[in-house]
Design a protein around this motif. Sequence first.
Motif, PDB file in Angstrom:
ATOM      1  N   GLY A 103       0.837  -1.198   0.000  1.00 38.59           N
ATOM      2  CA  GLY A 103       0.000   0.000   0.000  1.00 38.59           C
ATOM      3  C   GLY A 103       0.863   1.235   0.000  1.00 38.59           C
ATOM      4  O   GLY A 103       2.095   1.161  -0.056  1.00 38.59           O
ATOM      5  N   GLY A 104       0.204   2.372   0.046  1.00 41.82           N
ATOM      6  CA  GLY A 104       0.874   3.656   0.184  1.00 41.82           C
ATOM      7  C   GLY A 104       1.954   3.870  -0.861  1.00 41.82           C
ATOM      8  O   GLY A 104       1.774   3.567  -2.044  1.00 41.82           O
ATOM      9  N   ALA A 105       3.090   4.347  -0.373  1.00 40.54           N
ATOM     10  CA  ALA A 105       4.163   4.739  -1.302  1.00 40.54           C
ATOM     11  C   ALA A 105       4.698   3.545  -2.082  1.00 40.54           C
ATOM     12  O   ALA A 105       5.022   3.659  -3.271  1.00 40.54           O
ATOM     13  N   GLU A 106       4.727   2.372  -1.445  1.00 40.70           N
ATOM     14  CA  GLU A 106       5.267   1.192  -2.145  1.00 40.70           C
ATOM     15  C   GLU A 106       4.406   0.869  -3.376  1.00 40.70           C
ATOM     16  O   GLU A 106       4.922   0.595  -4.468  1.00 40.70           O
ATOM     17  N   LEU A 107       3.086   0.923  -3.188  1.00 34.18           N
ATOM     18  CA  LEU A 107       2.177   0.630  -4.296  1.00 34.18           C
ATOM     19  C   LEU A 107       2.330   1.669  -5.410  1.00 34.18           C
ATOM     20  O   LEU A 107       2.393   1.325  -6.594  1.00 34.18           O
ATOM     21  N   ARG A 108       2.393   2.936  -5.041  1.00 31.30           N
ATOM     22  CA  ARG A 108       2.543   4.026  -6.047  1.00 31.30           C
ATOM     23  C   ARG A 108       3.861   3.875  -6.795  1.00 31.30           C
ATOM     24  O   ARG A 108       3.944   4.139  -7.987  1.00 31.30           O
ATOM     25  N   ASP A 109       4.910   3.456  -6.050  1.00 35.87           N
ATOM     26  CA  ASP A 109       6.203   3.294  -6.731  1.00 35.87           C
ATOM     27  C   ASP A 109       6.130   2.179  -7.771  1.00 35.87           C
ATOM     28  O   ASP A 109       6.724   2.265  -8.839  1.00 35.87           O
ATOM     29  N   LEU A 110       5.386   1.119  -7.428  1.00 36.06           N
ATOM     30  CA  LEU A 110       5.287  -0.013  -8.372  1.00 36.06           C
ATOM     31  C   LEU A 110       4.488   0.382  -9.607  1.00 36.06           C
ATOM     32  O   LEU A 110       4.871   0.085 -10.740  1.00 36.06           O
ATOM     33  N   VAL A 111       3.310   0.997  -9.377  1.00 34.83           N
ATOM     34  CA  VAL A 111       2.415   1.366 -10.491  1.00 34.83           C
ATOM     35  C   VAL A 111       1.974   2.817 -10.293  1.00 34.83           C
ATOM     36  O   VAL A 111       0.900   3.087  -9.764  1.00 34.83           O
ATOM     37  N   PRO A 112       2.791   3.771 -10.741  1.00 31.20           N
ATOM     38  CA  PRO A 112       2.456   5.185 -10.504  1.00 31.20           C
ATOM     39  C   PRO A 112       1.132   5.586 -11.141  1.00 31.20           C
ATOM     40  O   PRO A 112       0.514   6.552 -10.704  1.00 31.20           O
ATOM     41  N   ASP A 113       0.670   4.847 -12.156  1.00 36.00           N
ATOM     42  CA  ASP A 113      -0.560   5.231 -12.860  1.00 36.00           C
ATOM     43  C   ASP A 113      -1.842   4.759 -12.180  1.00 36.00           C
ATOM     44  O   ASP A 113      -2.926   5.002 -12.703  1.00 36.00           O
TER      45      ASP A 113
END
Length: 388
Positions: free
Chosen positions: A139-149
């Motif tokens: 979740g959070g930043a880790e998820l955004r880093d994986l799939v920024p879109d």
Amino acid sequence: MAPRDASGAGPRPDVLVVGGGLIGLLIARELVLAGARVEVVDDRQEGAASPNAAGMIAPIAESIADQAFARISIRSRDLWRHLAPALEHESGMSIDYDDSGSLLPVLDPAGRPDSEGRRALDRIKALALDLGEAARDVGGAELRDLVPDLRPGIEEALLLPGEHRVDNRLAATAAAAALRHRKVVLHRATVERVAEAPGQVVAWGDGFERAAGAIVVCGGAWTPRVHGLPALPIVPVKGQMIAFDGIDWPFTGAIRTPAFYAVRRAGGRLLIGASVEHAGFDLSLSDEVSADLAAGAAAVLPALKDREPVEHWAGLRPGTPDPWPIVGRLSERLHVATGHFRNGILLAPLTARMIPPLVLDQQPDDPWLSIPEVMLPYRFTAAERLFS
Ligand SMILES: Cc1cc2nc3c(=O)[nH]c(=O)nc-3n(C[C@H](O)[C@H](O)[C@H](O)COP(=O)(O)OP(=O)(O)OC[C@H]3O[C@@H](n4cnc5c(N)ncnc54)[C@H](O)[C@@H]3O)c2cc1C
């Protein structure tokens, strides 16, 4: 009529494989590795499943309703780990095998983050952990880093690191190339009929006739068209997919939601699939299906809204009445391996390993690979024995 080798292609093979999709090609490869003289005959049907699939190797997300199926699938996924580098080595080409996992965002069937979606993923996570497979929340930043879109508001996902993917088009091409390097003859013809004759079995088609010690029919959705087989409950199930280019997220695996899946390819391509249509052998492409797939994906990955699909295609899955394929002996010299429906890329390595002991009358070196003589009714009977 006395069978003759009308193809003039040399001595009678030990095994003729009818159908050169991924299942037939990998079966041929295993038979060659087991010491058999093998030939393959294929008629390159437009809409064959293997080149038109998404290439997910997804043993958990695909098996939530059936633990035995999940175990079989995990076993086959494990075989892919060894098969992928071996195929690349034997063919001299990359097959874009990727083991980053599947990412399942917390969504309800309408694409909204919600507690129902969370509960569904908790069930998948519990199944994975029960089976000794990794599963973890991101979740959070880790998820955004994986799939920024990912659409803002989607803050949680389940990562299944044991789910892999492969470029199925490249894998089938590599499997054929690996056979050619081993001097396996690949005929191009449609087999219309097979029949046992004393000491051999014969395949006939328009201008084609070949006798062999055994035949394995791997005709995918077209298998029931081969005369001489018992009635097999296989139906074509059409799947349409689209693809976008220009994707560069760090996460290179598959994203799965209740409405669609998105599968990365090397070179920035993203495949979106897939429809499930009972339309016989019709392969026509529908603008409406393409628009639905694009809209469903853009609801979760909004950057896709501004892009046009670069490809739209359809393939025919070989469906059976249940999720299980039909693999085994039909008569003394006639065998079948088909009906893998939506999991044939995943299950191809295990299917391929099951056939040589059966066809060559060898003791399997692994209990997973033993299919008993009495294979009908049409299942991976070995799995039933192990898990019933
Ligand atoms: C849209 C879509 C997405 C999919 N996604 C996935 C996925 O992500 N993961 C997964 O595991 N599976 C997936 N699948 C399912 C998978 O593609 C199939 O289960 C698998 O490819 C079946 O392989 P096959 O070799 O049995 O059949 P096919 O690939 O259809 O090959 C059969 C071959 O036999 C030949 N043939 C047929 N009859 C004859 C004959 N009489 N004489 C000579 N040749 C003949 C045909 O020309 C064809 O080349 C997907 C399928 C589709 C359509």
